[in-house]
Design an enzyme around this catalytic site. Structure first.
Site, PDB file in Angstrom:
ATOM      1  CB  SER A  20      25.955   1.675 -88.980  1.00 11.11           C
ATOM      2  OG  SER A  20      26.333   2.510 -87.906  1.00 11.11           O
ATOM      3  CE  LYS A  27      25.361   0.112 -85.095  1.00 12.85           C
ATOM      4  NZ  LYS A  27      26.562   0.941 -85.259  1.00 12.85           N
TER       5      LYS A  27
END
Lengths: 429, 213
Positions: B134, B171
């Site tokens: 990701s 993230k």
């Protein structure tokens, strides 16, 4: 005149908190950590405490509770706990030049002159809250802070800060009014240094709370008990008798002992176990730069068994030449075992004890006629072994220790060594 | 040939007799000296100095109460332990030819320690291993080791490790307000909007990526 100010910083449910740092999914779940051989409960999360499960409860007694409440169990992961402990202590060092690491999860800090409860400019509560916040930010470990003019009162303040959530985890007992309010609420057995036996005798004298004890005359307590408890009385009244010890005293005795998973009957297997103990003990000894002057070995059968024949024996040797050489210690341990071992018994426990420990530098000069068992290359070799074993755990061992030690006690719930092993790092998605 | 002009002695600048701080007039009650110190030791040294300052000030105001003060004990000064895992890589200023006893050893200038480069605060620094793709756009590949400093404040724009519904995830922090937005750095992944009902804790801030090639 500046009043002394001591802080006791104590980690909340330390072992459980360590496990939770890397398992955020367990943050609000019941978690318990087990003793060395997964036998008893040694640390409990608040949820487990709320279930009424006491410290040191044997796991087999509460199997039904573990199942019903889905309590997460962990074997003791001392590597992880030691690493996080040193991070906590490092974080604390920024807050006081004078720090006593009292145990793996608590430290005394001397804050005298750094802040005070009367000063609005540098308020002691604000300072303690800052300590609490920074330790949590750095390490993820929650702590409580107790503040007071003496160590005994600081311990008490910490106990209260943990027990009463309204304190926000920080309590200052510098103020005598506040002490007068709190001490009657604290059972006397919660006072630092008051053990089970002392508590019984104090109860007989009608002393039930910390306040009762603090109101006794020092002379009475000293005549009925001892100087140690007399000092406790003074400390409870705000008179400091115990200094901060910034350098932890070296261990005076190193003991390695284990109960075996299965009974051992063969001398060779016992030698294997003893060799393992000797390796661990000698490494500890070298780590604190000491030598041992005596070695003792003991073995016994299971005293609870109805069917086994009972046998128990121990042997000790005073060394002419104190040592910390693993090979030397193993050799002597074997010799001792030969003396005490008897064939035909089922052995359940074996232990090795090193005593008369002294600093390496004080090692006595050999007398003229003794032959050195400690060769000059010994310390170089042992240092190299320690160095390699630190980098590659258990890489080098004495051959008698064996490779397949199925007598070793089981650890079924061990978490990874998240912070000390490249192959065990926590994964992030 | 032109005569060499001697520069005129200036009447401006320089030291003047009797100027400057008097000897021993510092807050410590003795002469002071400027030194360079490692940044990591600053808090320790500062608090030590504060103590000294206090001692000096008490001493000058009244000489009768020094026993109540914590003694200045240099042995209790704790210095962060060196990383046992650290490897010192010598930096040479001349090339070394193989097979020949190195004449360059005299020229070792200093050793480089990767810890100096990657770790500001050892007590708060942890390593974690990246899984998943990701964050490819931020140069974080599966199996990379991330250096995480928990002491750094997580602000918008930082790459953070957070516990999202009990799972550690990496993230970029895109927005903090009524709701928090976590962004992936890979078009195949959509942003995560952290609503109230989601269990969410920021665990630390990523400072470096260690990637094997």
């Amino acid at each position: 005149m500046i009043q002394p100010l001591i802080a006791l910083v104590d980690c909340n449910n330390f072992y459980v908190s360590c496990e939770r740092v890397f398992r955020p999914d367990l943050l609000y779940q019941p978690v318990a950590v087990l003793s060395n051989n997964d036998g008893c409960i040694v640390a409990r999360s608040q949820e487990v405490k709320d279930l009424g499960i006491k410290m040191a409860t044997p796991v087999h007694q509460i199997k039904h509770l573990i199942k019903r409440h889905q309590i997460h169990l962990f074997s003791s992961n001392y590597t992880l706990y030691a690493d996080l402990s040193s991070r906590v202590m490092q974080s604390l060092e920024a807050y006081s030049p004078h720090l006593e690491v009292y145990s793996i999860d608590e430290s005394f800090l001397d804050l005298t002159g750094l802040c005070s409860h009367t000063s609005s400019r540098r308020n002691s509560i604000d300072y303690a809250l800052q300590i609490k916040a920074e330790v949590f930010q750095n390490t993820g470990i929650p702590v409580c802070v107790g503040l007071a003019p003496t160590k005994t009162l600081a311990k008490l303040a910490n106990y209260a800060a943990k027990k009463w959530h309204k304190t926000g985890g920080v309590l200052d007992l510098s103020d005598t009014l506040r002490r007068d309010k709190l001490l009657p609420l604290v059972p006397v057995n919660e006072v630092w240094g008051v053990g089970k036996q002392t508590t019984k005798r104090l109860h007989l004298m009608g002393i039930f709370t910390a306040h009762d004890l603090a109101s006794q005359s020092v002379a009475t307590i000293q005549s009925h008990f001892n100087i140690v408890l007399a000092r406790t009385v003074q400390e409870l009244n705000g008179i400091a008798c115990l200094d901060l010890e910034s350098i932890a005293p070296d261990k005076q005795q190193i003991v390695c002992s284990r109960s075996f998973k299965r009974r051992l009957t063969d001398e060779k297997e016992l030698i294997g176990a003893l060799t393992c103990f000797a390796q661990t003990a000698a490494e500890k000894l070298r780590h604190q730069e000491s030598v041992a002057g005596s070695i003792s070995v003991s073995i016994r059968t299971n005293p609870l068994s109805q069917t086994d024949a009972q046998y128990q024996r121990s042997g000790q040797i005073q060394l002419k030449q104190p040592t910390n050489d693993t090979r030397h210690i193993v050799r002597i341990a074997k010799r001792l075992l030969k003396e005490i071992f008897k064939l035909g018994y089922r052995y359940q426990k074996c232990s090795l004890q090193l005593g008369h420990i002294q600093p390496e530098t004080q090692r006595q000069q050999m007398d003229l006629f003794s032959v050195s068992e400690q060769s000059s290359d010994s310390s170089t070799l042992m240092n190299t072994v320690d160095h390699i074993n630190r980098r590659f755990p258990k890489a080098i061992a004495i051959s008698a220790a064996g490779i397949n030690n199925d007598w070793q006690t089981p650890v079924n719930y061990l978490s990874p060594r998240y912070t000390t092993d490249w192959d065990s790092l926590p994964g992030v998605t | 040939m032109r005569p060499i002009k001697k520069p005129k002695p200036s009447i401006h600048g320089g030291s003047r007799a009797g100027s400057g701080r008097k000897k021993g007039s510092s807050v410590y009650g003795e002469t002071t000296k400027a030194i360079r110190v490692p940044e990591s030791m600053l808090p320790t040294i500062r608090s030590l100095l504060a103590q000294r300052k206090l001692q000096a000030s008490i001493k000058t105001s009244s000489d009768s109460t020094p026993s109540l003060l914590p003694t200045l004990n240099l042995e209790s000064l704790s210095i962060p332990a060196e990383e046992p895992s650290s490897i010192n890589v010598p930096l040479f200023i001349s090339k070394v030819s193989a097979g020949f006893p190195s004449p360059a050893e005299d020229y070792i200038e200093k050793t480089l320690d990767l810890n100096d480069l990657l770790i500001q605060k050892p007590a708060a620094t942890f390593f974690v291993r990246a899984e998943g793709e990701s964050m490819l756009g931020a140069g974080i590949h599966p199996n990379d080791i991330l250096v995480v400093d928990r002491s750094i404040k997580a602000v918008v724009g930082k790459i953070v490790i957070c516990a999202l519904n009990g799972e550690l995830t990496v993230k970029r922090l895109k927005h903090i307000g009524d709701e928090i937005i976590l962004g992936a750095e890979n078009p195949a992944y959509s942003d995560i909007v952290v609503r109230e009902e989601i269990e969410f804790v920021i665990w630390g801030v990523v400072t470096n990526v260690i990637h094997s090639v």
